[in-house]
Design a protein around this motif. Structure first.
Motif, PDB file in Angstrom:
ATOM      1  N   ASN A  68      -3.734   5.228  -3.995  1.00 30.77           N
ATOM      2  CA  ASN A  68      -2.615   4.840  -2.997  1.00 30.77           C
ATOM      3  C   ASN A  68      -3.154   3.732  -2.169  1.00 30.77           C
ATOM      4  O   ASN A  68      -2.657   3.467  -0.761  1.00 30.77           O
ATOM      5  N   LYS A  69      -3.992   2.974  -2.588  1.00 30.44           N
ATOM      6  CA  LYS A  69      -4.454   1.935  -1.959  1.00 30.44           C
ATOM      7  C   LYS A  69      -3.761   0.965  -1.444  1.00 30.44           C
ATOM      8  O   LYS A  69      -3.549   0.448  -0.594  1.00 30.44           O
ATOM      9  N   ASN A  71      -0.306   1.762  -0.727  1.00 29.78           N
ATOM     10  CA  ASN A  71       0.137   2.337   0.379  1.00 29.78           C
ATOM     11  C   ASN A  71      -0.566   2.049   1.670  1.00 29.78           C
ATOM     12  O   ASN A  71      -0.002   1.864   2.508  1.00 29.78           O
ATOM     13  N   TYR A  72      -1.798   2.232   1.486  1.00 25.35           N
ATOM     14  CA  TYR A  72      -2.849   2.100   2.664  1.00 25.35           C
ATOM     15  C   TYR A  72      -2.624   0.407   3.246  1.00 25.35           C
ATOM     16  O   TYR A  72      -2.828   0.524   4.333  1.00 25.35           O
ATOM     17  N   THR A  74      -0.181  -1.448   2.574  1.00 23.81           N
ATOM     18  CA  THR A  74       1.026  -1.665   3.280  1.00 23.81           C
ATOM     19  C   THR A  74       1.006  -1.130   4.663  1.00 23.81           C
ATOM     20  O   THR A  74       1.589  -1.521   5.752  1.00 23.81           O
ATOM     21  N   SER A  75       0.384   0.270   4.822  1.00 24.93           N
ATOM     22  CA  SER A  75       0.635   0.622   6.348  1.00 24.93           C
ATOM     23  C   SER A  75      -0.182  -0.085   7.338  1.00 24.93           C
ATOM     24  O   SER A  75      -0.092   0.199   8.462  1.00 24.93           O
ATOM     25  N   MET A  76      -1.352  -0.522   6.863  1.00 29.35           N
ATOM     26  CA  MET A  76      -2.397  -1.268   7.634  1.00 29.35           C
ATOM     27  C   MET A  76      -1.562  -2.449   8.320  1.00 29.35           C
ATOM     28  O   MET A  76      -1.776  -2.583   9.640  1.00 29.35           O
ATOM     29  N   TYR A 121     -10.613  -4.871  -1.461  1.00 31.50           N
ATOM     30  CA  TYR A 121      -9.703  -4.087  -0.759  1.00 31.50           C
ATOM     31  C   TYR A 121      -9.782  -4.071   0.796  1.00 31.50           C
ATOM     32  O   TYR A 121      -8.956  -3.981   1.388  1.00 31.50           O
ATOM     33  N   GLN A 122     -11.169  -4.205   1.168  1.00 34.84           N
ATOM     34  CA  GLN A 122     -11.588  -4.041   2.354  1.00 34.84           C
ATOM     35  C   GLN A 122     -11.008  -5.317   3.245  1.00 34.84           C
ATOM     36  O   GLN A 122     -10.300  -5.059   4.240  1.00 34.84           O
ATOM     37  N   MET A 125      -7.154  -5.142   3.713  1.00 37.19           N
ATOM     38  CA  MET A 125      -6.693  -4.419   4.902  1.00 37.19           C
ATOM     39  C   MET A 125      -6.852  -5.020   6.045  1.00 37.19           C
ATOM     40  O   MET A 125      -6.120  -4.895   6.852  1.00 37.19           O
ATOM     41  N   LEU A 408       3.248   7.098   3.032  1.00 36.11           N
ATOM     42  CA  LEU A 408       2.187   7.812   2.550  1.00 36.11           C
ATOM     43  C   LEU A 408       2.252   9.106   2.366  1.00 36.11           C
ATOM     44  O   LEU A 408       1.802   9.788   1.592  1.00 36.11           O
ATOM     45  N   PRO A 412       4.205   8.193  -1.893  1.00 35.46           N
ATOM     46  CA  PRO A 412       2.910   7.835  -2.259  1.00 35.46           C
ATOM     47  C   PRO A 412       3.014   7.037  -3.732  1.00 35.46           C
ATOM     48  O   PRO A 412       4.074   7.619  -4.648  1.00 35.46           O
TER      49      PRO A 412
END
Length: 497
Positions: A68-69, A71-72, A74-76, A121-122, A125, A408, A412
């Motif tokens: 779900n990275k 999704n995360y 996008t949510s960030m 990935y970090q 974000m 999320l 998901p």
């Protein structure tokens, strides 16, 4: 200009009975207000939509976005976007919009450029957080500007034009990603999805210059070089005549003016229900296309723009129709029924691909009337510019939180493309929103029976079109059995006249 005026009259762009002087003024307002607002909102959505298109074009593999990275990430964006929503629109009522909004655009353009060079990935974000934080001012800020310049007979159409920019940004992002993947993949050692963010930045930064030149702020704080003194005064007068008040300032009474009545609560719940339920026409539609083994990357990016294209048609039809009918609820009712049908079809899922295409496209088409929540809310706060601006931001914070949390939980990535839980969620809210729709109508009528007229001035305002364009204030006439108190208090002294 003569051609545009005649064409505008033929399609109802200018209300019947509008004088030649006022038509000329509205023509100017359209160019000043809508040019930068629409361009800024277009570039914002171009930048935001780029993430989904980049994900299906190689970002997933390059940055190891498993599980779900996505999704995360996008949510960030929505975490950053949410934090400054309300403060931004409060600040906007104090600072010159022609400088504040373009400065924010430069900031999110630079962070979008930074996304092209992330290696992990970090880092992705972090970039998405700052893109969201700097893009905060765009939608709610420009929505405040758009809804501060027009009368009730003009708001639906102008809001529909402004809202059309959202699906346009999504569409062009898909087209740009397809072009970048086909023509720029590997150029200068960069993947095609990285070039998409570079191109978005090249489009975004120059548009801020247009904001400095053309954004006129709000009518009673306007200093635009393109409007003379007479025109500026007419801008204010025609809004006063339609019940829209001047700036009342930001002070300790602002919270009471917003939260002291039912409007913000009802519109917040109803609006966010309507904005939530077309969600499958976006990312879920794209990922369903991505699950088809015979579809190329370019085909997926191009087909995913269909729902955006039909949304544009729907925005325009609903805006013009609601102004013509002089209500917002009727078009939203049609939308609610179509949203329910589309989500139920996808909940069943065991239907043909043609049926799924129809359902996704129906949800895209139903998206248009949901935008009418904003002008409806703006009309109910016509008397109070600061409460209107802040309420639009509060309403949008709900949408941001929903887009932060709901994907999320209900959508998901690991559940793609069927999303059983997501379609159950959307179907339930489709039913709820249809039950909520009559509520503001009932409460408005109840207030009227009690003698509560929000936005009713303490004076009867008449507009005289002489050389001074003056406003003549005369004492308020009796209103039968009730006397309406000052707007500041928004209470009723129910006593015999």
């Amino acid at each position: 200009m003569g051609f545009f005026v005649k064409f505008g009259e033929s399609i109802g762009w200018y209300p019947k009975g509008m004088s030649a002087e006022e038509r000329k003024l509205v023509f100017k307002i359209d160019w000043l207000v809508l040019s930068f607002s629409c361009l800024a909102y277009f570039t914002k959505n171009l930048d935001v939509s780029a993430l989904t298109n980049a994900y299906t074009a190689g970002m997933k593999e390059d940055l190891n976005l498993d599980g779900n990275k996505f999704n995360y990430a996008t949510s960030m964006y929505y975490v950053g976007y949410c934090l400054f929503q309300i403060p931004s629109n409060v600040v906007l009522t104090k600072l010159p919009a022609q400088y504040y909004l373009p400065a924010a655009e430069v900031a999110w353009g630079l962070f979008t450029l930074g996304t092209a060079f992330v290696k992990s990935y970090q880092q992705l974000m972090a970039m998405r957080f700052f893109v969201g934080l700097s893009a905060t001012a765009c939608y709610v800020g420009n929505a405040h500007i758009v809804n501060s310049w027009y009368t009730r007979q003009e708001l639906g159409k102008r809001n529909s034009i402004y809202a059309c920019v959202w699906p346009l940004g999504q569409m062009f992002s898909g087209y740009l990603q397809a072009a970048a993947y086909d023509n720029l993949d590997g150029v200068k050692g960069m993947a095609g999805w990285r070039w998409l963010f570079v191109i978005c930045t090249i489009i975004t930064i120059p548009s801020s210059i247009i904001g400095v030149l053309f954004c006129p702020n709000v009518p009673d704080k306007c200093s635009s070089r393109f409007l003379n003194d007479r025109e500026r005064e007419l801008c204010v007068n025609r809004l006063l005549k339609d019940g829209f008040g001047k700036s009342r300032g930001v002070d300790r009474t602002l919270l009471k003016r917003i939260f002291g009545n039912w409007r913000i609560y009802v519109f917040w719940l109803m609006g966010n229900a309507f904005w939530m339920t077309p969600y499958p026409s976006g990312t879920p539609f794209t990922l369903w296309l991505d699950s088809k083994p015979n579809y190329s990357v370019a085909m997926i990016n191009n087909l995913s723009t269909i729902t955006s294209a039909v949304s544009i048609v729907s925005y325009l039809l609903s805006g013009f129709y609601s102004d013509w009918r002089q209500n917002r609820w009727e078009t939203m009712l049609y939308s609610g029924v179509l949203l329910l049908v589309g989500n139920v079809m996808l909940l069943v899922w065991d239907i043909s691909d043609a049926g799924k295409f129809f359902a996704f496209i129906a949800l895209g088409f139903a998206n248009g009337p949901t935008n009418l929540v904003i002008p409806w809310l703006a009309e109910t706060y016509a008397h109070d510019l600061e409460a209107r601006s802040t309420s639009i931001a509060i309403l949008n914070v709900g949408w941001v939180v929903i887009n932060l949390v709901v994907p999320l939980v209900a959508w998901p990535t690991v559940s793609a493309p069927e999303y059983k839980g997501g379609y159950i969620w959307s179907t339930i809210w489709c039913v709820i929103e249809l039950f909520l729709l009559p509520l503001p109508l009932y409460l408005e009528k109840r207030d009227q029976k009690r003698g509560i007229f929000f936005g009713k001035m303490d004076m009867e305002t008449t507009i005289s079109r002489d050389d001074e364009m003056s406003i003549e204030a005369v004492p308020e006439k009796p209103l039968g059995e009730v006397t309406v108190a000052a707007v500041d208090e928004e209470i009723v002294d129910e006593k015999k006249a």
